[in-house]
Scaffold this motif. Structure first.
Motif, PDB file in Angstrom:
ATOM      1  N   ARG A   1       0.839  -1.209   0.000  1.00 19.55           N
ATOM      2  CA  ARG A   1       0.000   0.000   0.000  1.00 19.55           C
ATOM      3  C   ARG A   1       0.874   1.259   0.000  1.00 19.55           C
ATOM      4  N   LEU A   2       2.039   1.164   0.642  1.00 15.86           N
ATOM      5  CA  LEU A   2       2.933   2.326   0.650  1.00 15.86           C
ATOM      6  C   LEU A   2       3.444   2.616  -0.759  1.00 15.86           C
ATOM      7  N   GLU A   3       3.872   1.594  -1.473  1.00 11.63           N
ATOM      8  CA  GLU A   3       4.298   1.802  -2.862  1.00 11.63           C
ATOM      9  C   GLU A   3       3.156   2.333  -3.725  1.00 11.63           C
ATOM     10  N   ALA A   4       1.921   1.941  -3.377  1.00  4.99           N
ATOM     11  CA  ALA A   4       0.756   2.400  -4.151  1.00  4.99           C
ATOM     12  C   ALA A   4       0.310   3.793  -3.720  1.00  4.99           C
ATOM     13  N   GLY A   5       0.993   4.368  -2.723  1.00  7.68           N
ATOM     14  CA  GLY A   5       0.676   5.732  -2.285  1.00  7.68           C
ATOM     15  C   GLY A   5      -0.595   5.831  -1.467  1.00  7.68           C
ATOM     16  N   LEU A   6      -1.055   4.716  -0.916  1.00  4.52           N
ATOM     17  CA  LEU A   6      -2.312   4.708  -0.156  1.00  4.52           C
ATOM     18  C   LEU A   6      -2.048   5.009   1.322  1.00  4.52           C
ATOM     19  N   CYS A   7      -2.974   5.766   1.911  1.00  9.90           N
ATOM     20  CA  CYS A   7      -2.820   6.181   3.308  1.00  9.90           C
ATOM     21  C   CYS A   7      -3.113   5.038   4.268  1.00  9.90           C
ATOM     22  N   LEU A   8      -2.377   5.011   5.374  1.00 11.12           N
ATOM     23  CA  LEU A   8      -2.670   4.099   6.475  1.00 11.12           C
ATOM     24  C   LEU A   8      -3.202   4.928   7.631  1.00 11.12           C
TER      25      LEU A   8
ATOM     26  N   ARG B   1       0.532  16.256   2.229  1.00  9.38           N
ATOM     27  CA  ARG B   1       1.146  14.922   2.199  1.00  9.38           C
ATOM     28  C   ARG B   1       1.848  14.744   0.857  1.00  9.38           C
ATOM     29  N   VAL B   2       3.081  14.268   0.914  1.00 11.25           N
ATOM     30  CA  VAL B   2       3.855  14.063  -0.313  1.00 11.25           C
ATOM     31  C   VAL B   2       4.553  12.702  -0.263  1.00 11.25           C
ATOM     32  N   GLY B   3       4.970  12.243  -1.425  1.00  5.25           N
ATOM     33  CA  GLY B   3       5.852  11.094  -1.494  1.00  5.25           C
ATOM     34  C   GLY B   3       7.286  11.582  -1.353  1.00  5.25           C
ATOM     35  N   ILE B   4       8.109  10.795  -0.698  1.00  2.00           N
ATOM     36  CA  ILE B   4       9.522  11.154  -0.549  1.00  2.00           C
ATOM     37  C   ILE B   4      10.375   9.937  -0.877  1.00  2.00           C
ATOM     38  N   ARG B   5      11.345  10.175  -1.724  1.00  2.00           N
ATOM     39  CA  ARG B   5      12.275   9.106  -2.102  1.00  2.00           C
ATOM     40  C   ARG B   5      13.614   9.442  -1.459  1.00  2.00           C
ATOM     41  N   PRO B   6      13.997   8.688  -0.387  1.00  2.00           N
ATOM     42  CA  PRO B   6      15.316   8.907   0.196  1.00  2.00           C
ATOM     43  C   PRO B   6      16.389   8.417  -0.782  1.00  2.00           C
ATOM     44  N   GLU B   7      17.477   9.149  -0.866  1.00  2.00           N
ATOM     45  CA  GLU B   7      18.600   8.700  -1.700  1.00  2.00           C
ATOM     46  C   GLU B   7      19.289   7.528  -1.020  1.00  2.00           C
ATOM     47  N   GLY B   8      19.882   6.650  -1.813  1.00  3.69           N
ATOM     48  CA  GLY B   8      20.646   5.542  -1.232  1.00  3.69           C
ATOM     49  C   GLY B   8      19.725   4.477  -0.660  1.00  3.69           C
ATOM     50  N   ARG B   9      20.226   3.753   0.320  1.00  2.92           N
ATOM     51  CA  ARG B   9      19.487   2.600   0.821  1.00  2.92           C
ATOM     52  C   ARG B   9      18.978   2.768   2.240  1.00  2.92           C
ATOM     53  N   VAL B  10      19.353   3.843   2.919  1.00  2.00           N
ATOM     54  CA  VAL B  10      18.936   4.018   4.305  1.00  2.00           C
ATOM     55  C   VAL B  10      17.415   4.149   4.368  1.00  2.00           C
TER      56      VAL B  10
ATOM     57  N   THR C   1       5.407  10.105   7.843  1.00  2.00           N
ATOM     58  CA  THR C   1       4.294   9.405   8.488  1.00  2.00           C
ATOM     59  C   THR C   1       4.258   7.914   8.137  1.00  2.00           C
ATOM     60  N   SER C   2       4.881   7.537   7.034  1.00  2.00           N
ATOM     61  CA  SER C   2       5.027   6.125   6.656  1.00  2.00           C
ATOM     62  C   SER C   2       6.339   6.009   5.931  1.00  2.00           C
ATOM     63  N   GLY C   3       7.126   5.031   6.266  1.00  2.00           N
ATOM     64  CA  GLY C   3       8.362   4.863   5.515  1.00  2.00           C
ATOM     65  C   GLY C   3       8.846   3.445   5.638  1.00  2.00           C
ATOM     66  N   GLY C   4       9.445   2.962   4.591  1.00  2.00           N
ATOM     67  CA  GLY C   4       9.958   1.606   4.642  1.00  2.00           C
ATOM     68  C   GLY C   4      10.722   1.300   3.380  1.00  2.00           C
ATOM     69  N   PHE C   5      10.983   0.021   3.209  1.00  2.00           N
ATOM     70  CA  PHE C   5      11.669  -0.439   2.010  1.00  2.00           C
ATOM     71  C   PHE C   5      10.599  -0.859   1.011  1.00  2.00           C
ATOM     72  N   GLY C   6      10.703  -0.350  -0.194  1.00  2.00           N
ATOM     73  CA  GLY C   6       9.766  -0.737  -1.242  1.00  2.00           C
ATOM     74  C   GLY C   6      10.371  -1.833  -2.100  1.00  2.00           C
ATOM     75  N   PRO C   7       9.930  -3.063  -1.945  1.00  2.00           N
ATOM     76  CA  PRO C   7      10.558  -4.164  -2.686  1.00  2.00           C
ATOM     77  C   PRO C   7      10.470  -4.015  -4.200  1.00  2.00           C
ATOM     78  N   THR C   8       9.352  -3.479  -4.713  1.00  2.00           N
ATOM     79  CA  THR C   8       9.229  -3.325  -6.162  1.00  2.00           C
ATOM     80  C   THR C   8      10.072  -2.153  -6.643  1.00  2.00           C
ATOM     81  N   VAL C   9      10.112  -1.088  -5.850  1.00  2.00           N
ATOM     82  CA  VAL C   9      10.969   0.065  -6.148  1.00  2.00           C
ATOM     83  C   VAL C   9      12.437  -0.353  -6.037  1.00  2.00           C
ATOM     84  N   GLY C  10      12.711  -1.236  -5.087  1.00  2.00           N
ATOM     85  CA  GLY C  10      14.078  -1.679  -4.863  1.00  2.00           C
ATOM     86  C   GLY C  10      14.873  -0.731  -3.984  1.00  2.00           C
ATOM     87  N   GLY C  11      14.184   0.030  -3.177  1.00  2.00           N
ATOM     88  CA  GLY C  11      14.858   0.968  -2.287  1.00  2.00           C
ATOM     89  C   GLY C  11      13.866   1.567  -1.324  1.00  2.00           C
ATOM     90  N   PRO C  12      14.345   2.488  -0.479  1.00  2.00           N
ATOM     91  CA  PRO C  12      13.453   3.078   0.513  1.00  2.00           C
ATOM     92  C   PRO C  12      12.431   4.012  -0.120  1.00  2.00           C
TER      93      PRO C  12
END
Lengths: 125, 370
Positions: free
Chosen positions: B231-238, B286-295, B315-326
């Protein structure tokens, strides 16, 4: 017979001469789940036993890694930077984190041997 | 042992099946739920490439016997314009324009609706609906119902074999039908960004249907961990993270849930605040944020501008397996919300670079009839 020693925080140590190769246990990697990032200490840094010196990130959470022994970091496993999932695949082998030149080999006596660690983990679950 | 306000966890009708399948159980919203089976990345990737079965029976299922006009006093969506057999994403708002919960509303008939709400909110939502609709609608919680989600590009093919009628369902349409001979209420919806279905059925039939679905080629079980990363990769709110009582629908980027008619007429809780923000713009977005690197940047991380001044929080952050990064979502000051704005993310005391990006992170693939 394995020559690994363990901390209560689930790090392992393999002593090679006066160097301790360190990583996280199979139990730890299983609890963490898929490892996606490992933050390693700087080579040359002096570390004190039981202080936080690395971070392992799984999909679920970030966890601190503690120095199992005191000394100087003389090598880190650069493989983990690009392939952090090696920690899951081979936690006590290719998935090592860092090597510490021991400043006080007597600290090793405080660590658990494999049997003691197995009992410790069984009591946790 | 120290005293704690421990309440025993509830179990869904699939609890025994989760254990049998090797699910790692964790407490979630008062339930013992599987966070993963084979592993979150594996389950996530399987959902994007094949089909996964999720147990979402912890969610609240509520039947409303009352007209659309009454329901519209609680939500800003166009419920009067909702056709029978169609469903819509909406929000319970409060008097100050905050969000009490997000929900799916399905119209069953002229004056009958089926509502699915978040597990952690369901008791409060039920009371809120009972008091808000008192004298105008009957509100019934359906605790004996289970809810299964079959999600992924292979879901439609699998379900068509067990329920031929499911193939005719458009995205956000719903109908009662038998699935493998079991009476179900099936909607084409989900929380993964993929095509898929949610299947409501009697709790005592849930394990039988789950086993039947899992026996189909291409279907594997997935837990809450993959549900969250999908849901995070899909941009859906939790709810409770990306939206709550302190966030308005406008700040959250959910203005699209407020129908045109209702923007003019109002008549929902917090309308004055919400419509003012709609007209003049909110202070933060609310925006999407792409952290640089792998942290990995997680919930609660401070977002700084390039000069190091705090402009918001993840407000939500994690590793996106399909994106291949945070990947992450958060709120930033409205003037810093443009796509491409560089930000710093204060992870473990170190500001690390990231950038504001458009949501979703992974293109959604909801069903579109051709």
């Amino acid at each position: 017979m394995s020559d690994l020693k363990f901390t209560e925080e689930h790090e392992w140590v393999r002593v090679e001469g006066d160097v301790a190769v360190c990583g996280i246990s199979d139990y730890a990697q299983d609890q963490l789940g898929d490892v996606v990032y490992v933050e390693l200490p700087a080579v040359g840094s002096k570390v004190v036993k039981l202080t936080e010196i690395a971070v392992v990130e799984s999909v679920k959470a970030a966890s601190d890694i503690y120095a199992p022994v005191s000394g100087e970091v003389i090598a880190v496993n650069e493989t983990l930077t690009e392939q952090p999932n090696v920690v899951n695949a081979d936690p006590t082998g290719e998935g090592w984190f860092f090597q510490i030149q021991l400043s006080d080999p007597a600290e090793l006596d405080d660590l658990m041997d494999e049997d003691a660690y197995r009992t410790y983990v069984e009591e946790l679950s | 042992m120290p005293e704690s306000p421990y309440t025993p966890s509830q179990r869904t009708p699939l609890y025994a099946l989760h254990l049998e399948l090797g699910g790692k159980m964790v407490p979630f919203a008062g339930y013992d739920m599987p966070v993963q089976y084979s592993g979150i990345i594996d389950e996530h990737s399987h959902t994007r490439t094949s089909a996964s079965l999720f147990d979402v029976s912890h969610m609240g299922q509520i039947r409303v016997a009352g007209d659309a006009v009454a329901l519209e006093t609680l939500v800003p969506g166009d419920i009067q314009g909702l056709a029978a057999g169609r469903m819509r994403y909406s929000l319970f708002t409060d008097a100050s324009g905050g969000i009490l919960d997000d929900l799916m509303i399905t119209r069953l008939g002229e004056a009958e609706f089926f509502v699915v709400v978040n597990a952690g909110c369901k008791v409060d939502d039920f009371r809120h609906m009972q008091s808000g609709l008192a004298g105008r609608a009957g509100v019934t919680l359906l605790p004996e119902r289970a809810l299964l989600a079959l999600q992924g590009p292979a879901a439609a093919g699998v379900l068509r074999r067990l329920a031929p009628g499911s193939g005719a369902l458009a995205f956000l349409a719903a109908a009662a039908m038998d699935v493998a001979g079991i009476p179900c209420f099936v909607s084409r919806s989900g929380y993964t960004g993929e095509d898929g279905f949610e299947i409501s059925l009697a709790g005592d039939q849930a394990e039988r249907l789950a086993r039947r679905l899992l026996s189909e080629p291409g279907v594997k079980p997935a837990g809450l961990g993959a549900r969250d990363s999908l849901r995070l990769e899909a941009g859906l709110c939790l709810y409770g993270h990306d939206i709550d009582r302190t966030t308005s629908p406008i700040e959250a980027g959910l203005a699209w849930t407020i129908a045109k008619r209702r923007r003019v007429a109002g008549g929902f809780p917090g309308a004055a605040v919400i419509l003012e923000q709609l007209a003049n713009g909110p202070a933060r977005r609310r925006v999407g944020i792409r952290p640089e690197g792998r942290v990995v940047t997680r919930e609660g991380t401070a977002i700084l501008d390039s000069a190091g001044v705090a402009i918001g929080t993840i407000t939500s952050g994690g590793f996106g397996p399909t994106v291949g990064g945070p990947v992450a979502m958060g709120y930033v000051a409205a003037d810093q919300a443009k796509v491409g704005t560089p930000v710093r993310l204060a992870v473990r005391g170190t500001p690390r670079p990231g950038v504001v990006v458009a949501l979703p992170f992974v293109a959604t693939r909801y069903y579109r009839a051709t």
